[in-house]
Write a protein that holds these residues in place. Structure first.
Motif, PDB file in Angstrom:
ATOM      1  N   SER A 195       0.819  -1.213   0.000  1.00 44.07           N
ATOM      2  CA  SER A 195       0.000   0.000   0.000  1.00 44.07           C
ATOM      3  C   SER A 195       0.854   1.265   0.000  1.00 44.07           C
ATOM      4  CB  SER A 195      -0.915   0.028   1.233  1.00 44.07           C
ATOM      5  OG  SER A 195      -0.140   0.002   2.421  1.00 44.07           O
ATOM      6  N   LYS A 196       2.169   1.092  -0.070  1.00 41.91           N
ATOM      7  CA  LYS A 196       3.088   2.227   0.000  1.00 41.91           C
ATOM      8  C   LYS A 196       3.276   2.882  -1.371  1.00 41.91           C
ATOM      9  CE  LYS A 196       6.446   4.916   1.535  1.00 41.91           C
ATOM     10  NZ  LYS A 196       6.231   5.990   2.522  1.00 41.91           N
ATOM     11  N   VAL A 197       3.180   4.202  -1.384  1.00 41.75           N
ATOM     12  CA  VAL A 197       3.475   4.989  -2.583  1.00 41.75           C
ATOM     13  C   VAL A 197       4.597   5.962  -2.262  1.00 41.75           C
ATOM     14  CG1 VAL A 197       2.605   6.726  -4.191  1.00 41.75           C
ATOM     15  CG2 VAL A 197       1.136   4.852  -3.502  1.00 41.75           C
ATOM     16  N   PHE A 198       5.588   6.021  -3.136  1.00 39.47           N
ATOM     17  CA  PHE A 198       6.539   7.123  -3.058  1.00 39.47           C
ATOM     18  C   PHE A 198       6.141   8.116  -4.131  1.00 39.47           C
ATOM     19  CE2 PHE A 198      10.485   9.296  -4.371  1.00 39.47           C
ATOM     20  CZ  PHE A 198      10.724   9.966  -3.179  1.00 39.47           C
ATOM     21  N   ALA A 199       5.786   9.337  -3.705  1.00 40.53           N
ATOM     22  CA  ALA A 199       5.249  10.313  -4.645  1.00 40.53           C
ATOM     23  C   ALA A 199       5.850  11.681  -4.388  1.00 40.53           C
ATOM     24  CB  ALA A 199       3.727  10.383  -4.526  1.00 40.53           C
ATOM     25  N   CYS A 200       5.946  12.458  -5.432  1.00 40.57           N
ATOM     26  CA  CYS A 200       6.227  13.884  -5.334  1.00 40.57           C
ATOM     27  C   CYS A 200       5.022  14.617  -5.894  1.00 40.57           C
ATOM     28  CB  CYS A 200       7.485  14.260  -6.107  1.00 40.57           C
ATOM     29  SG  CYS A 200       9.020  13.693  -5.334  1.00 40.57           S
ATOM     30  N   THR A 201       4.531  15.589  -5.135  1.00 44.84           N
ATOM     31  CA  THR A 201       3.279  16.259  -5.469  1.00 44.84           C
ATOM     32  C   THR A 201       3.416  17.750  -5.221  1.00 44.84           C
ATOM     33  OG1 THR A 201       2.029  14.302  -4.777  1.00 44.84           O
ATOM     34  CG2 THR A 201       0.799  16.358  -4.958  1.00 44.84           C
ATOM     35  N   GLY A 234       1.309  24.517 -12.067  1.00 46.60           N
ATOM     36  CA  GLY A 234       0.488  24.522 -10.865  1.00 46.60           C
ATOM     37  C   GLY A 234       0.545  23.171 -10.172  1.00 46.60           C
ATOM     38  N   SER A 235      -0.616  22.582  -9.938  1.00 45.06           N
ATOM     39  CA  SER A 235      -0.676  21.294  -9.235  1.00 45.06           C
ATOM     40  C   SER A 235      -0.289  20.147 -10.170  1.00 45.06           C
ATOM     41  CB  SER A 235      -2.086  21.059  -8.696  1.00 45.06           C
ATOM     42  OG  SER A 235      -2.446  22.045  -7.751  1.00 45.06           O
ATOM     43  N   TRP A 236       0.506  19.213  -9.637  1.00 40.11           N
ATOM     44  CA  TRP A 236       0.935  18.051 -10.405  1.00 40.11           C
ATOM     45  C   TRP A 236       1.266  16.914  -9.438  1.00 40.11           C
ATOM     46  CZ3 TRP A 236       5.755  16.704  -8.776  1.00 40.11           C
ATOM     47  CH2 TRP A 236       6.576  17.723  -8.269  1.00 40.11           C
ATOM     48  N   HIS A 237       1.437  15.720  -9.982  1.00 38.64           N
ATOM     49  CA  HIS A 237       1.667  14.543  -9.140  1.00 38.64           C
ATOM     50  C   HIS A 237       2.388  13.479  -9.951  1.00 38.64           C
ATOM     51  CE1 HIS A 237       0.727  11.462  -6.087  1.00 38.64           C
ATOM     52  NE2 HIS A 237       0.305  10.681  -7.068  1.00 38.64           N
ATOM     53  N   TRP A 238       3.435  12.889  -9.364  1.00 38.71           N
ATOM     54  CA  TRP A 238       3.961  11.648  -9.928  1.00 38.71           C
ATOM     55  C   TRP A 238       4.186  10.644  -8.808  1.00 38.71           C
ATOM     56  CZ3 TRP A 238       8.621   9.800  -8.244  1.00 38.71           C
ATOM     57  CH2 TRP A 238       9.645  10.701  -7.892  1.00 38.71           C
ATOM     58  N   GLU A 239       4.024   9.380  -9.138  1.00 38.07           N
ATOM     59  CA  GLU A 239       4.155   8.356  -8.105  1.00 38.07           C
ATOM     60  C   GLU A 239       4.859   7.120  -8.644  1.00 38.07           C
ATOM     61  OE1 GLU A 239      -0.015   7.827  -7.097  1.00 38.07           O
ATOM     62  OE2 GLU A 239       0.071   5.766  -7.843  1.00 38.07           O
ATOM     63  N   LEU A 240       5.597   6.483  -7.734  1.00 41.61           N
ATOM     64  CA  LEU A 240       6.306   5.235  -7.998  1.00 41.61           C
ATOM     65  C   LEU A 240       5.872   4.245  -6.934  1.00 41.61           C
ATOM     66  CD1 LEU A 240       8.695   3.730  -9.505  1.00 41.61           C
ATOM     67  CD2 LEU A 240      10.153   4.575  -7.643  1.00 41.61           C
ATOM     68  N   SER A 241       5.434   3.073  -7.372  1.00 42.44           N
ATOM     69  CA  SER A 241       5.030   2.063  -6.397  1.00 42.44           C
ATOM     70  C   SER A 241       5.025   0.691  -7.072  1.00 42.44           C
ATOM     71  CB  SER A 241       3.656   2.391  -5.804  1.00 42.44           C
ATOM     72  OG  SER A 241       3.368   1.503  -4.725  1.00 42.44           O
ATOM     73  N   ASP A 242       4.497  -0.303  -6.344  1.00 42.89           N
ATOM     74  CA  ASP A 242       4.473  -1.663  -6.850  1.00 42.89           C
ATOM     75  C   ASP A 242       3.048  -2.108  -7.172  1.00 42.89           C
ATOM     76  OD1 ASP A 242       3.589  -1.793  -4.198  1.00 42.89           O
ATOM     77  OD2 ASP A 242       5.381  -2.800  -3.494  1.00 42.89           O
ATOM     78  N   VAL A 243       2.947  -2.997  -8.141  1.00 39.87           N
ATOM     79  CA  VAL A 243       1.654  -3.541  -8.539  1.00 39.87           C
ATOM     80  C   VAL A 243       1.874  -4.879  -9.242  1.00 39.87           C
ATOM     81  CG1 VAL A 243       1.691  -2.223 -10.704  1.00 39.87           C
ATOM     82  CG2 VAL A 243      -0.473  -3.144  -9.864  1.00 39.87           C
ATOM     83  N   GLY A 244       1.206  -5.906  -8.762  1.00 38.72           N
ATOM     84  CA  GLY A 244       1.215  -7.195  -9.445  1.00 38.72           C
ATOM     85  C   GLY A 244       2.584  -7.759  -9.754  1.00 38.72           C
TER      86      GLY A 244
END
Length: 532
Positions: A195-201, A234-244
């Motif tokens: 359930s962990k996300v590493f994100a920059c927002t 303005g507002s933005w988001h990127w995320e790195l995480s695991d899935v499957g």
């Protein structure tokens, strides 16, 4: 099953159309595709090219918290079309997917630029159904399997680079292992999920107040580098995480969870995501930045100051500190001319009899500071062989500005909960309002025509937060609408005044994004005034 394999400008891209008519993005890398590296307990199920979240639709399987995986209807989108064309920029791919239940159709754009290993990516979403669909999230770029090259465990080979940024502490690159950002293995590699996300927002109008909107993912074993920038002011988001059993990367603009954005998409209405640039090289961090630099030069507004790189003197930092007068300026002009400067910029305070901070907005000269007018000093600057400049902060209006209670009503400003948004004794102007843009145009045109200004230091010293509630579906949509309107306004200024140089200041580098940098003439990189 059908495979579409692309090799262009050093990048290998592999799409797959499954027997169930699902579109997959299997590969985006400078290294060739290895089928065996896609193995996991979920197979290719998670390799979706676009993620879209609309309200009121179930998200099955392994969403796990706030991660933008198994979005709905993103998880059930079907393949509709694939287009491969060439245009003036280079090769362009368009992958079209659709959802029968909602009528939503997504076009995933991949625009190559000849001569560089960078692709500009974005999504166009159209409601072809009969009901309004509320969009909470849409990706500009989505890629699963970013760790799949090489044999080691992800935490033993992957390095994530983040560019931290803040006032007086700008452009601080730092690299981390997956373990250091909380993404170490917690299961067999082919079954990894959490359930962990590493994100920059970023949330708000200062696009780079905590991070520059970019990142780098380096595979130290395979020698491949994936890198990106989000071109949003303005507002933005990127995320790195695991899935499957794999790791994924997703890039987007504003979203509901992070930045209070959603959009009610009516039948036959379309929305376009923010644009981002994604590239891949075999080599080093430096090589990646070299390719990104090539791309940035290709998307830059064409203008003379790209080549001239003039020498500019500004009277603020370690000099007048926002307290200019004609008497103080004349000897500085003489010294700047003798030193070989080509532009001389009068900074903050030229319009205010007293403290310069909260009177901004009308942009008329202070006769107390300049008894014979700013034009006298501007003419003297030209007499000394330099081009005069002035400081502006055009997006705000100070609470003591004479226009606040005489000309402006609430429609000029950001509002939330029925009240004007304050920040640091300023109001945020809303550039969606034609009266606001007309006011801003009048200021620029007047300064150019009356004073002969050829340089503007465009500052921006507030953070108005999540947005505005007027004339929009959501507060975040109001903010995004303002940001797009501001960029259109800026394009208009340069079209009317092609020789004008405008510096992107924003508190010394707090809007260093390539929506702004592709347009502005020069970037102020720091407000750090202690040279030590």
């Amino acid at each position: 099953m059908k495979r579409i394999e692309i090799y262009e400008n050093g990048i290998n891209i592999v799409f797959e159309i499954t027997d169930d008519n699902e579109a997959k993005l299997l590969h985006f890398s400078a290294l060739p595709f290895d089928e065996a590296k896609t193995a996991s307990y979920m197979g290719l199920k998670t390799f979706r090219p676009v993620e879209i979240q609309a309200s009121g639709i179930d998200r099955p399987d392994e969403r796990h918290g706030n991660k933008y995986i198994v979005t709905a209807p993103g998880w059930r989108m079907k393949f509709k079309d694939f287009r491969d064309v060439n245009n003036d920029l280079g090769r362009k791919l368009e992958l079209v997917t659709f959802d029968e239940g909602t009528g939503l159709e997504a076009v995933s754009h991949y625009q190559f630029y000849t001569g560089t290993s960078v692709v500009r990516c974005w999504t166009t979403l159209t409601n072809k159904g009969n009901e309004v669909q509320t969009i909470e999230y849409m990706s500009s770029f989505a890629l699963t399997g970013v760790e799949k090259e090489g044999l080691k465990k992800p935490e033993d080979k992957m390095k994530i680079w983040v560019c931290h940024n803040s006032w007086q502490r700008e452009l601080q690159w730092q690299d981390y292992t997956l373990e250091q950002v909380g993404l170490a293995s917690s299961a067999k590699p082919t079954e990894q999920r959490s359930s962990k996300v590493f994100a920059c927002t970023n949330v708000g109008n200062w696009s780079a107040k905590e991070y520059i909107p970019m990142g780098v993912l380096e595979n130290t074993e395979a020698g491949s580098v994936l890198f990106w920038q989000i071109e949003q002011n303005g507002s933005w988001h990127w995320e790195l995480s695991d899935v499957g059993g794999h790791f994924y990367l997703q890039l987007s603009g504003p979203s509901e969870i992070e930045s209070h954005w959603y959009k009610d998409l009516a039948p036959n209405e379309s929305i376009e995501s923010v644009k981002c640039a994604v590239g891949s090289v075999a080599g080093s961090f430096d090589k990646a930045m070299g390719e990104l630099t090539k791309y940035r030069r290709k998307i830059r507004r064409r203008n003379k100051d790209n080549q001239r790189l003039a020498v500019i003197f500004n009277d603020y930092m370690n000099c007048l500190w926002g307290d200019p007068t004609a008497e103080k300026e004349f000897p500085l002009v003489d010294a700047a001319a003798e030193a070989g400067c080509e532009y001389f910029c009068i900074d903050a305070g030229w319009y205010a009899d007293g403290f310069w901070w909260d009177e901004v907005g009308e942009w008329k000269e202070s006769r107390k500071r300049f008894p014979n007018g700013v034009k006298e000093v501007a003419d003297y600057i030209r007499k000394k062989g330099m081009i005069p400049g002035l400081w502006l902060e055009i997006e705000v209006m100070g609470i003591k500005c004479p226009l606040v209670d005489t000309v402006c009503d609430d429609s000029w400003f950001f509002t939330r909960h029925g009240k004007r948004v304050y920040d640091r004794s300023r109001y945020q102007l809303d550039f969606r309002n034609p009266k606001v843009r007309a006011h801003a145009d009048e200021v620029i045109d007047r300064l150019v025509s009356e004073y002969g200004i050829g340089y503007i230091k465009m500052d921006y010293n507030i953070e108005p937060g999540i947005g505005t509630e007027q004339n929009c579906d959501s507060i975040g949509e109001g903010l995004w609408g303002h940001e797009k309107a501001y960029l259109e306004w800026l394009d208009g200024v340069f079209a009317r005044h092609p020789d004008l140089i405008i510096e992107n200041c924003s508190s010394g580098g707090l809007r260093m994004d390539y929506a702004m940098l592709s347009r502005y003439s020069i970037q102020s990189t720091s407000d750090q005034d202690d040279y030590k």
